[in-house]
Design an enzyme around this catalytic site. Structure first.
Site, PDB file in Angstrom:
ATOM      1  N   GLU A  51      13.917 -19.692  12.661  1.00  0.00           N
ATOM      2  CA  GLU A  51      13.986 -18.388  13.118  1.00  0.00           C
ATOM      3  C   GLU A  51      13.915 -17.330  12.213  1.00  0.00           C
ATOM      4  O   GLU A  51      14.238 -17.257  10.970  1.00  0.00           O
ATOM      5  CB  GLU A  51      15.374 -18.457  13.840  1.00  0.00           C
ATOM      6  N   LYS A  56      14.885 -14.050  10.305  1.00  0.00           N
ATOM      7  CA  LYS A  56      16.388 -13.643   9.909  1.00  0.00           C
ATOM      8  C   LYS A  56      16.431 -12.236   9.960  1.00  0.00           C
ATOM      9  O   LYS A  56      15.676 -11.466   9.136  1.00  0.00           O
ATOM     10  CB  LYS A  56      16.740 -14.354   8.442  1.00  0.00           C
ATOM     11  N   ARG A  59      31.048  -9.632  13.128  1.00  0.00           N
ATOM     12  CA  ARG A  59      31.182 -10.849  11.993  1.00  0.00           C
ATOM     13  C   ARG A  59      32.621 -11.125  11.821  1.00  0.00           C
ATOM     14  O   ARG A  59      33.133 -12.268  11.613  1.00  0.00           O
ATOM     15  CB  ARG A  59      30.379 -10.668  10.997  1.00  0.00           C
ATOM     16  N   PHE A 117      20.311 -15.298  19.036  1.00  0.00           N
ATOM     17  CA  PHE A 117      19.862 -16.624  18.413  1.00  0.00           C
ATOM     18  C   PHE A 117      20.717 -17.740  19.203  1.00  0.00           C
ATOM     19  O   PHE A 117      20.457 -18.657  18.725  1.00  0.00           O
ATOM     20  CB  PHE A 117      19.829 -16.462  17.209  1.00  0.00           C
ATOM     21  N   ARG A 162      30.570 -23.676   7.955  1.00  0.00           N
ATOM     22  CA  ARG A 162      29.183 -23.543   7.210  1.00  0.00           C
ATOM     23  C   ARG A 162      28.745 -24.988   6.757  1.00  0.00           C
ATOM     24  O   ARG A 162      29.381 -25.536   5.798  1.00  0.00           O
ATOM     25  CB  ARG A 162      29.662 -22.792   5.911  1.00  0.00           C
ATOM     26  N   LYS A 195      19.723 -20.740   5.475  1.00  0.00           N
ATOM     27  CA  LYS A 195      19.075 -19.362   5.215  1.00  0.00           C
ATOM     28  C   LYS A 195      17.976 -19.602   4.143  1.00  0.00           C
ATOM     29  O   LYS A 195      18.326 -20.277   3.026  1.00  0.00           O
ATOM     30  CB  LYS A 195      19.959 -18.535   5.121  1.00  0.00           C
TER      31      LYS A 195
HETATM   32  N1  LIG Z   1      18.231 -16.212  13.391  1.00  0.00           N
HETATM   33  C1  LIG Z   1      19.367 -15.941  12.639  1.00  0.00           C
HETATM   34  N2  LIG Z   1      20.319 -17.037  12.727  1.00  0.00           N
HETATM   35  C2  LIG Z   1      21.606 -17.031  12.483  1.00  0.00           C
HETATM   36  N3  LIG Z   1      21.964 -15.904  11.598  1.00  0.00           N
HETATM   37  C3  LIG Z   1      21.069 -14.994  11.499  1.00  0.00           C
HETATM   38  C4  LIG Z   1      19.800 -14.974  12.116  1.00  0.00           C
HETATM   39  N4  LIG Z   1      19.249 -13.638  11.627  1.00  0.00           N
HETATM   40  C5  LIG Z   1      20.210 -12.885  11.013  1.00  0.00           C
HETATM   41  N5  LIG Z   1      21.355 -13.676  10.823  1.00  0.00           N
HETATM   42  C6  LIG Z   1      22.453 -13.153   9.966  1.00  0.00           C
HETATM   43  O1  LIG Z   1      22.463 -13.748   8.694  1.00  0.00           O
HETATM   44  C7  LIG Z   1      23.765 -13.861   8.362  1.00  0.00           C
HETATM   45  C8  LIG Z   1      24.127 -14.981   7.239  1.00  0.00           C
HETATM   46  O2  LIG Z   1      23.434 -14.591   5.940  1.00  0.00           O
HETATM   47  P1  LIG Z   1      23.357 -13.593   5.102  1.00  0.00           P
HETATM   48  O3  LIG Z   1      23.029 -14.117   3.708  1.00  0.00           O
HETATM   49  O4  LIG Z   1      22.671 -12.349   5.296  1.00  0.00           O
HETATM   50  O5  LIG Z   1      24.990 -13.209   5.260  1.00  0.00           O
HETATM   51  P2  LIG Z   1      26.294 -13.233   4.212  1.00  0.00           P
HETATM   52  O6  LIG Z   1      27.265 -12.367   4.770  1.00  0.00           O
HETATM   53  O7  LIG Z   1      25.763 -13.110   2.803  1.00  0.00           O
HETATM   54  O8  LIG Z   1      26.715 -14.830   4.613  1.00  0.00           O
HETATM   55  P3  LIG Z   1      27.527 -15.628   5.633  1.00  0.00           P
HETATM   56  O9  LIG Z   1      27.431 -14.480   6.688  1.00  0.00           O
HETATM   57  O10 LIG Z   1      26.779 -16.692   5.718  1.00  0.00           O
HETATM   58  O11 LIG Z   1      28.831 -15.531   5.011  1.00  0.00           O
HETATM   59  C9  LIG Z   1      24.548 -14.495   9.595  1.00  0.00           C
HETATM   60  O12 LIG Z   1      25.943 -14.086   9.537  1.00  0.00           O
HETATM   61  C10 LIG Z   1      23.769 -13.475  10.540  1.00  0.00           C
HETATM   62  O13 LIG Z   1      24.437 -12.310  10.727  1.00  0.00           O
END
Ligand SMILES: Nc1ncnc2c1ncn2[C@@H]1O[C@H](COP(=O)(O)OP(=O)(O)OP(=O)(O)O)[C@@H](O)[C@H]1O
Length: 580
Positions: free
Chosen positions: A247, A249, A269, A339, A416, A422
């Site tokens: 998907e 991101k 979040r 999503f 997690r 990702k």
């Molecule tokens: N298609 C998608 N599916 C799941 N999450 C997505 C998607 N697109 C964007 N995201 C976002 O990406 C976030 C996770 O990656 P990112 O590295 O940006 O965040 P982080 O704050 O560093 O890590 P995390 O939220 O995993 O603790 C998710 O919490 C969500 O908000």
């Protein structure tokens, strides 16, 4: 009834220990003695909150009110309180030092909670003074030890070092015999995000009651999180399903939307209620989600419909300054890319597979420019992931999220795990150097590229043999203008047959040939051995070197073909990459 004094002395002991096991034991002993109507409150207080984490009530007091109340109770001015807080670093200690009033009647946990909730909920004209007055009365009536924790609670700085999982461990130890039973409670917490509710239910109805806790509208579900890998090739291995969804991101704000008829609540979040910040998303959910009730998981992004590009996360965050929301919402409209689907028309979807959830999502949510299911592909190979990833980067996205399509690909609230992985631009090890390559051929354009070329065949210069040797076919990275201009730009170099100093393998032969004349700068992911391309051709092993996932950067008109990157340089890059 539990007195606040009992709680305060337990807090003191919690602060004095650095052992997590001892913390759990202390908490378990405390919780075992708390009646059902107070156990939820005790859990909130231990976490330094007044209600469940998502509840706005937790935001209703704060440092300013706490400082003013301490000043009032101590008969001094707020500036002296602030000065003492700077010296001691803690409003609790300040209250103990400055307030001399004798304590009144013992306070019960329920009384304290009632008063704090009233303070937090006060609004309207004169409410600031009312809050200060009520809090000052509460703090003044307490013993010094209670004052310390009351002030910290009010200021939002409890800092006992107890986390939500520590409380769940303690509840399991107190009521289920051992902290090893925590997982039986964790699920209920993950889907309700309300530790007080879990504690109360456990105390009143035991484990069967907790097991019956289900997804509830307007109570946020703790979001599922993503893992990361070091190499893109690890993604398929780790996810462990032969086919995965890749998907887009989005770099925006994670938003969980609860739709209950026309009543829509949005959670961030961190599970705070952000409904007020996104009036436009509330409207889109109301209008475009066809189910009566639903819980959606997705990302709010700032999308510029005029230019068709995603705008940076910071743009969206400007909306956080609440007083300007409606004004800014017009200027920076939020788009909601959905999503996941967690609940629909009374049924929890947490234990349905990702493909089922996605299919149902597409049934209840069509495509609108302001709200739509996340774009994605379904693939079973790493090159498919890389290709989609590169296309996402080109659209200004941050990367991709790969998701398991296995039968057990449930929505793991709060977890997690390897079901979601990702892959972002900052961890793709693109070659540090670009290559300058010579265009020697092109394939005919089809579909959207009819009338121009589909891709161009690029070569490096082999200085020793004075030959051009192919390295890659390149079809991405061109702007629409560059692309439509290709035939005109290359027209002068077009020849009928394979040019002399060019070495091409039959399987890489293009539809059209060009004399080596035009040089382009190309960015690529890595250099690999390949039977298709002739760069540094090894006749025994029948292999050359190829550039994978090449992308057009710009034209290098000032370079002659013989000044292009040499085959020897490509070989050196290949060796360096292996050493790394
Ligand atoms: N298609 C998608 N599916 C799941 N999450 C997505 C998607 N697109 C964007 N995201 C976002 O990406 C976030 C996770 O990656 P990112 O590295 O940006 O965040 P982080 O704050 O560093 O890590 P995390 O939220 O995993 O603790 C998710 O919490 C969500 O908000």
């Amino acid at each position: 009834m539990v007195t606040f004094a009992t709680l305060a002395s337990c807090f003191e002991r919690l602060e004095a220990t650095s052992s997590r096991n001892e913390m759990i034991a202390l908490l378990a002993r405390l919780l075992a003695g708390v009646p059902p109507d107070e156990i939820g409150i005790v859990c909130y207080f231990v976490l330094g909150e007044i209600g469940p984490g998502y509840s706005e009530v937790n935001l209703g007091i704060g440092e300013r009110t706490a400082a003013a109340a301490i000043a009032l109770a101590a008969g001094t001015d707020p500036a002296s309180v602030e000065a003492a807080a700077r010296e001691l670093g803690d409003y609790g200690d300040v209250a103990v030092r400055l307030i001399a009033a004798p304590a009144g009647e013992p306070l019960s946990v329920a009384d304290v909670h009632r008063t704090l909730s009233r303070i937090a909920g006060a609004s309207g004209p004169g409410s600031a003074d009312r809050k200060v007055g009520l809090l000052a009365g509460l703090i003044a009536a307490a013993t010094p030890r209670e004052r310390r924790y009351l002030s910290r609670l009010a200021a939002g700085e409890m800092r006992l070092g107890v986390g939500d999982m520590t409380i769940l461990d303690a509840l399991a130890e107190a009521f289920l015999g051992s902290k090893a039973q925590r997982p039986s409670l964790e699920h209920a917490y993950n889907i309700s995000s309300d530790i007080g509710h879990v504690a109360r239910t456990l105390r009143e109805e035991g484990l069967p009651g907790v097991r019956a806790i289900s997804v509830t509208l307007h109570k946020p579900i703790r979001p599922m999180l993503t893992q990361r890998v070091a190499r893109i090739s690890e993604i398929l291995e780790r996810i462990g399903s032969p086919v995965i969804a890749v998907e887009e991101k989005y770099d925006g704000e994670r938003i969980q939307a609860h739709k209950d008829g026309d009543d829509v609540t949005l959670f961030s979040r961190r599970l705070t209620d952000v409904t007020g910040q996104y009036p436009d998303i509330v409207r889109h959910v109301r209008q475009h989600v066809t189910a009566d009730t639903a819980i959606l998981d997705g990302e709010a992004v700032a999308f510029d419909h005029e230019t068709g590009t995603y705008r940076p996360f910071q743009t969206l965050m400007r909306r956080r300054r609440k007083y300007r929301v409606s004004e800014v919402a017009g200027e920076i409209p939020a788009t909601y890319r959905v999503f996941d689907l967690l609940y629909v028309n009374g049924d929890s979807y947490l234990y349905r597979s990702y493909p089922d959830r996605r299919a149902r999502l597409e049934e209840i949510l069509g495509r609108d420019k302001h709200i739509s299911p996340a774009d994605r592909i379904v693939t079973g190979d790493t090159d498919g992931i890389t290709e989609f990833y590169l296309a996402c980067i080109e659209r200004g996205l941050e990367g991709v999220v790969c998701k398991s399509c296995a039968e057990d690909s449930f929505y793991r609230a709060g977890a997690r795990e390897w079901q979601w992985i990702k892959w972002k631009s900052d961890y793709v090890p693109d070659l540090s150097d670009t290559l300058d390559l010579v265009i020697v051929g092109a394939s005919a354009g089809r579909g959207k590229r009819a009338g121009t070329y589909g891709s161009v065949l690029c070569a490096a210069y082999n200085h020793e043999d004075d030959l051009f040797q192919t390295v890659c076919g390149m079809g991405t990275g061109f702007s629409d203008v560059d692309l439509s201009d290709l035939p005109r730009r290359l027209a002068g170099a077009r020849v009928d047959r394979q040019p002399a100093r060019l070495m091409v393998n039959p399987q890489a032969a293009p539809d059209f040939w060009f004399a080596p004349r035009h040089v382009v700068e190309v960015l690529g992911l890595e250099i690999t051995e390949s039977p298709d391309h002739t760069c540094n051709w090894d006749p025994e092993r029948r292999r050359g070197l190829a550039l994978r996932f090449p992308r057009f950067v710009r034209w290098r008109d000032e370079k002659s073909p013989e000044q292009a990157t040499t085959a020897a340089e490509v070989a050196a890059m290949f060796r360096r990459q292996r050493e790394v």
